[in-house]
Design a protein around this motif. Structure first.
Motif, short mmCIF file in Angstrom:
data_model
loop_
_atom_site.label_atom_id
_atom_site.label_comp_id
_atom_site.label_asym_id
_atom_site.label_seq_id
_atom_site.Cartn_x
_atom_site.Cartn_y
_atom_site.Cartn_z
N VAL A 130 0.85 -1.19 0.00
CA VAL A 130 0.00 0.00 0.00
C VAL A 130 0.89 1.24 0.00
CG1 VAL A 130 -2.03 -0.96 1.10
CG2 VAL A 130 -0.18 -0.09 2.51
N THR A 131 0.38 2.32 -0.60
CA THR A 131 1.13 3.56 -0.66
C THR A 131 0.39 4.66 0.07
OG1 THR A 131 2.17 2.96 -2.75
CG2 THR A 131 2.14 5.30 -2.18
N LEU A 132 1.11 5.34 0.96
CA LEU A 132 0.58 6.47 1.71
C LEU A 132 1.07 7.75 1.05
CD1 LEU A 132 0.57 3.98 3.65
CD2 LEU A 132 0.97 5.58 5.51
N SER A 133 0.15 8.68 0.89
CA SER A 133 0.48 9.92 0.20
C SER A 133 0.86 11.02 1.19
CB SER A 133 -0.72 10.37 -0.63
OG SER A 133 -0.55 11.68 -1.11
N CYS A 134 1.82 11.85 0.80
CA CYS A 134 2.20 13.02 1.58
C CYS A 134 2.54 14.15 0.61
CB CYS A 134 3.38 12.72 2.49
SG CYS A 134 3.90 14.14 3.47
N GLU A 135 1.84 15.26 0.74
CA GLU A 135 2.06 16.42 -0.13
C GLU A 135 2.20 17.67 0.75
OE1 GLU A 135 1.85 16.40 -3.64
OE2 GLU A 135 1.54 14.23 -3.72
N SER A 151 6.19 16.22 -2.95
CA SER A 151 5.59 14.92 -2.71
C SER A 151 6.61 13.90 -2.20
CB SER A 151 4.94 14.42 -4.02
OG SER A 151 4.38 13.14 -3.84
N PHE A 152 6.20 13.10 -1.23
CA PHE A 152 7.10 12.09 -0.65
C PHE A 152 6.26 10.86 -0.25
CE2 PHE A 152 10.92 10.47 0.73
CZ PHE A 152 11.11 10.37 2.10
N PRO A 153 5.82 10.07 -1.22
CA PRO A 153 4.97 8.92 -0.89
C PRO A 153 5.76 7.78 -0.25
CG PRO A 153 5.42 9.00 -3.25
CD PRO A 153 5.99 10.25 -2.67
N LEU A 154 5.08 7.09 0.65
CA LEU A 154 5.66 5.94 1.36
C LEU A 154 4.91 4.68 0.98
CD1 LEU A 154 7.47 4.82 3.79
CD2 LEU A 154 5.42 5.16 5.18
N THR A 155 5.63 3.66 0.54
CA THR A 155 5.02 2.38 0.24
C THR A 155 5.36 1.39 1.34
OG1 THR A 155 5.06 2.72 -2.15
CG2 THR A 155 4.90 0.45 -1.39
#
Lengths: 112, 114
Positions: free
Chosen positions: B19-24, B73-77
């Motif tokens: 799963v990927t968590l979004s961060c903007e 943007s710095f998404p975490l999987t």
């Protein structure tokens, strides 16, 4: 090995009295210290900070004290209010970038 | 209205799924961070990035991956290799270098494995 430690997981204080939250660190390269306040299911919010060249910083009811020789800092809240009930995190920054190292947090409960 | 936004607020994942968590962020901050909080514990650093196209492992990077293709943007999987992914995930950003600046946090994503 924890570089920033908050040895008291919880603290209970009567409304109107002083709350003192403590934090110890081991890394002498830390040059800036911050306190954050966190409510459940929310992100931490910045509260107050202190540079290593100072020993005290005050902002309203909140005062942070730094004792470099003891590698110890404390947050004083006077007078304490029920709305101050939250988890408080101590954080420290090294002099290479802005990466923060956090302590384990102290849950403060202010009773009316 | 400047700030840092995480989505979704709640996320459920089946075992074995990535799963990927979004961060903007629109604060024009150089540095971005991912932390994990477990019940009764402090914030542990997973990954951080100080500039675009560069990132570094934090204390607990195993089972996670990140990318930093854009400053904002710095998404975490969270991969299937992460053995205990159920936790509260916090993204933060800050200016890099110079005078000390506090990190600003998003509202967090609570991930639950079902």
């Amino acid at each position: 090995d924890q570089q920033v430690k908050q040895n008291s997981p919880s603290l209970s204080v009567q409304e109107g009295r002083i709350s003192i939250l403590n934090c110890d660190y081991t890394n002498s390269m830390f040059d800036y210290f911050l306190w954050y306040k966190k409510y459940p299911a929310e992100g931490p919010t910045f509260l107050i900070s202190i540079s290593s060249i100072k020993d005290k910083n005050e902002d309203g009811r909140f005062t942070v004290f730094l004792n470099k020789s003891a590698k110890h800092l404390s947050l004083h809240i006077v007078p304490s209010q029920p709305g101050d009930s939250a988890v408080y995190f101590c954080a420290a920054r090294g002099n290479a970038g802005n990466m923060l190292t956090f302590g384990g947090g102290t849950r403060l409960m202010v009773k009316p | 209205d400047g700030g840092i936004t995480q989505s979704p607020k709640y996320l459920f994942r089946k075992e074995g799924q990535n799963v990927t968590l979004s961060c903007e962020q629109n604060l024009n901050h150089d540095a971005m961070y991912w932390y994990r909080q477990d019940p009764g514990q402090g914030l542990r650093l997973i990954y951080y990035s100080q500039i675009v196209n560069d990132f570094q492992k934090g204390d607990i990077a195993e089972g996670y991956s990140v990318s930093r293709e854009k400053k904002e943007s710095f998404p975490l999987t969270v991969t299937s290799a992460q053995k205990n992914p159920t936790a509260f995930y916090l993204c933060a950003s800050s200016l890099y270098g110079g005078e000390a600046n506090e990190a600003f946090f998003g509202q967090g994503t609570r991930l639950t494995v079902v």
